[in-house]
Design a protein around this motif. Structure first.
Motif, short mmCIF file in Angstrom:
data_model
loop_
_atom_site.label_atom_id
_atom_site.label_comp_id
_atom_site.label_asym_id
_atom_site.label_seq_id
_atom_site.Cartn_x
_atom_site.Cartn_y
_atom_site.Cartn_z
N MET A 1 -8.32 -9.08 -5.35
CA MET A 1 -6.89 -8.95 -5.18
C MET A 1 -6.45 -7.49 -5.32
O MET A 1 -5.60 -7.03 -4.59
N LYS A 2 -7.05 -6.79 -6.27
CA LYS A 2 -6.67 -5.40 -6.49
C LYS A 2 -7.07 -4.53 -5.30
O LYS A 2 -6.36 -3.59 -4.95
N LYS A 3 -8.18 -4.85 -4.65
CA LYS A 3 -8.63 -4.08 -3.50
C LYS A 3 -7.67 -4.23 -2.33
O LYS A 3 -7.36 -3.25 -1.64
N GLU A 4 -7.16 -5.45 -2.09
CA GLU A 4 -6.22 -5.68 -0.99
C GLU A 4 -4.90 -4.94 -1.23
O GLU A 4 -4.30 -4.40 -0.30
N ILE A 5 -4.46 -4.91 -2.46
CA ILE A 5 -3.21 -4.19 -2.78
C ILE A 5 -3.39 -2.70 -2.54
O ILE A 5 -2.52 -2.04 -1.96
N LEU A 6 -4.51 -2.16 -2.96
CA LEU A 6 -4.79 -0.73 -2.75
C LEU A 6 -4.87 -0.40 -1.27
O LEU A 6 -4.30 0.61 -0.82
N ILE A 7 -5.53 -1.24 -0.49
CA ILE A 7 -5.62 -1.01 0.96
C ILE A 7 -4.23 -1.08 1.60
O ILE A 7 -3.88 -0.27 2.45
N PHE A 8 -3.44 -2.08 1.18
CA PHE A 8 -2.09 -2.20 1.72
C PHE A 8 -1.27 -0.94 1.47
O PHE A 8 -0.62 -0.42 2.38
N TRP A 9 -1.29 -0.44 0.25
CA TRP A 9 -0.48 0.74 -0.07
C TRP A 9 -1.00 1.99 0.62
O TRP A 9 -0.20 2.83 1.04
N LEU A 10 -2.29 2.12 0.77
CA LEU A 10 -2.84 3.28 1.50
C LEU A 10 -2.45 3.23 2.97
O LEU A 10 -2.08 4.25 3.56
N VAL A 11 -2.52 2.04 3.58
CA VAL A 11 -2.12 1.91 4.98
C VAL A 11 -0.62 2.16 5.13
O VAL A 11 -0.19 2.84 6.07
#
Length: 90
Positions: A1-11
């Motif tokens: 879950m933390k990885k998806e949030i980080l990817i979302f914010w970077l994108v």
């Protein structure tokens, strides 16, 4: 879950910065307009100001003259503003 949030914010950040970089050209002032804005202009060369139906069109020279003859009152010197707030009630 933390990885998806980080990817979302970077994108999201990359998209925002990319869009800002692409649209900056349309928001930036032309070099000539920027140079003119940085150079003080005499008030005689400024166009008249439309103050609406109540006052019509007034020259900048008249506006400055009125301001010099009738400066704004210093804060706290009017009769209604004694500097103290009073609240009514029970």
């Amino acid at each position: 879950m933390k990885k998806e949030i980080l990817i979302f914010w970077l994108v999201a950040l990359a998209l925002a910065f990319g869009l800002s970089a692409l649209l900056f050209h349309y928001a930036a002032l032309a070099p000539g307009a920027l140079a003119k804005a940085r150079t003080p202009q005499p008030m005689e060369s400024m166009p008249d100001v439309n103050l609406g139906n109540a006052y019509g069109t007034v020259s900048v020279t008249d506006l400055v003259g009125y301001y010099i003859e009738h400066p704004p009152a210093p804060k706290g010197t009017t009769a209604a503003d004694d500097g103290e707030h009073r609240f009514g009630g029970c």
